[in-house]
Design a protein around this motif. Sequence first.
Motif, PDB file in Angstrom:
ATOM      1  N   GLN A  30     -23.479  77.358 -87.874  1.00 19.65           N
ATOM      2  CA  GLN A  30     -23.530  76.848 -86.512  1.00 19.65           C
ATOM      3  C   GLN A  30     -24.995  76.768 -86.072  1.00 19.65           C
ATOM      4  O   GLN A  30     -25.769  77.669 -86.354  1.00 19.65           O
ATOM      5  N   PRO A  31     -25.372  75.700 -85.378  1.00 19.91           N
ATOM      6  CA  PRO A  31     -26.736  75.633 -84.859  1.00 19.91           C
ATOM      7  C   PRO A  31     -26.945  76.669 -83.755  1.00 19.91           C
ATOM      8  O   PRO A  31     -25.994  77.097 -83.117  1.00 19.91           O
ATOM      9  N   SER A  32     -28.181  77.064 -83.555  1.00 21.85           N
ATOM     10  CA  SER A  32     -28.485  78.008 -82.480  1.00 21.85           C
ATOM     11  C   SER A  32     -28.248  77.323 -81.135  1.00 21.85           C
ATOM     12  O   SER A  32     -28.160  76.101 -81.041  1.00 21.85           O
ATOM     13  N   ALA A  33     -28.172  78.128 -80.096  1.00 25.64           N
ATOM     14  CA  ALA A  33     -28.003  77.574 -78.748  1.00 25.64           C
ATOM     15  C   ALA A  33     -29.160  76.642 -78.415  1.00 25.64           C
ATOM     16  O   ALA A  33     -28.974  75.601 -77.795  1.00 25.64           O
ATOM     17  N   ARG A  34     -30.359  77.020 -78.837  1.00 27.04           N
ATOM     18  CA  ARG A  34     -31.535  76.189 -78.586  1.00 27.04           C
ATOM     19  C   ARG A  34     -31.357  74.814 -79.227  1.00 27.04           C
ATOM     20  O   ARG A  34     -31.642  73.786 -78.609  1.00 27.04           O
ATOM     21  N   VAL A  81     -34.684  81.446 -71.267  1.00 30.92           N
ATOM     22  CA  VAL A  81     -33.707  82.246 -72.029  1.00 30.92           C
ATOM     23  C   VAL A  81     -33.689  81.782 -73.485  1.00 30.92           C
ATOM     24  O   VAL A  81     -33.683  82.598 -74.409  1.00 30.92           O
ATOM     25  N   LEU A  82     -33.700  80.484 -73.691  1.00 29.13           N
ATOM     26  CA  LEU A  82     -33.682  79.947 -75.052  1.00 29.13           C
ATOM     27  C   LEU A  82     -34.970  80.296 -75.808  1.00 29.13           C
ATOM     28  O   LEU A  82     -34.919  80.634 -76.990  1.00 29.13           O
ATOM     29  N   GLN A  91     -22.523  81.463 -78.016  1.00 27.44           N
ATOM     30  CA  GLN A  91     -21.657  82.535 -77.534  1.00 27.44           C
ATOM     31  C   GLN A  91     -22.482  83.725 -77.032  1.00 27.44           C
ATOM     32  O   GLN A  91     -22.130  84.353 -76.038  1.00 27.44           O
ATOM     33  N   GLU A  92     -23.565  84.034 -77.703  1.00 36.76           N
ATOM     34  CA  GLU A  92     -24.407  85.161 -77.293  1.00 36.76           C
ATOM     35  C   GLU A  92     -25.113  84.891 -75.966  1.00 36.76           C
ATOM     36  O   GLU A  92     -25.286  85.798 -75.158  1.00 36.76           O
ATOM     37  N   LEU A  93     -25.533  83.657 -75.765  1.00 30.23           N
ATOM     38  CA  LEU A  93     -26.282  83.323 -74.550  1.00 30.23           C
ATOM     39  C   LEU A  93     -25.400  82.816 -73.417  1.00 30.23           C
ATOM     40  O   LEU A  93     -25.863  82.662 -72.287  1.00 30.23           O
ATOM     41  N   GLY A  94     -24.124  82.574 -73.711  1.00 35.14           N
ATOM     42  CA  GLY A  94     -23.214  82.031 -72.710  1.00 35.14           C
ATOM     43  C   GLY A  94     -23.216  82.770 -71.382  1.00 35.14           C
ATOM     44  O   GLY A  94     -23.332  82.136 -70.325  1.00 35.14           O
ATOM     45  N   PRO A  95     -23.095  84.114 -71.390  1.00 35.19           N
ATOM     46  CA  PRO A  95     -23.069  84.823 -70.105  1.00 35.19           C
ATOM     47  C   PRO A  95     -24.358  84.641 -69.293  1.00 35.19           C
ATOM     48  O   PRO A  95     -24.290  84.474 -68.069  1.00 35.19           O
TER      49      PRO A  95
END
Length: 140
Positions: A30-34, A81-82, A91-95
Motif C-alpha cells: 500500500q502507498p503511504s498516506a503522503r 502531519v504528512l 489508517q495510521e494518520l486517519g485520526p
Amino acid sequence: MRFRRFAVAYGVVLMLGMAGLAVAQDGGQQPSAREQLQHIHTPQSIDQKLASLTKDLELTPEQQRQVRSLLQEHHDKIQAVLDKNPKASRQELGPQIHAISDETHHKIHALLTDHQKELEKAMVQREHHGEENRRSAPPS
C-alpha cells in the motif's frame, strides 16, 4: 447534530479521495498516506473546494476570503502531519487528519448564515445519498 453531518460528509469526501488512490503498488504494498494525498491535496484542490462551497452555500466574497484562508490552513496542517510521518499509512494518520478536518469544518460552519446552514444541510444530504449510491453500485 447538523454540524456533525457536515463534518462527516466532508471527511467522507476526503477519505474517498484517499481510498481511491489506495491501490496496490510495487508488489502489492500500500502507498503511504503522503503518496496517496499528494495527488488530491494540492493548491488546486483548495480552489476547487472553495468554488464548490461558494456555489453550494452561496458564499459572499468576504466568506470566500475567510474560507480560502481556512482551507489553506487545513492544507498546511495536513501537509505538516504528512511531512512529520512520511512512511505512515492512511489508517495510521486517519485520526489526526480527521481531527484537522473536523476543526476546519467547525470554523467554516461558524461563518455561515442561517440560510446557508439550510443550504449546507441539503448539500450534506446530496453527498450522503451520492456516497450510498457509490457503495451500492457494482464494481466496474
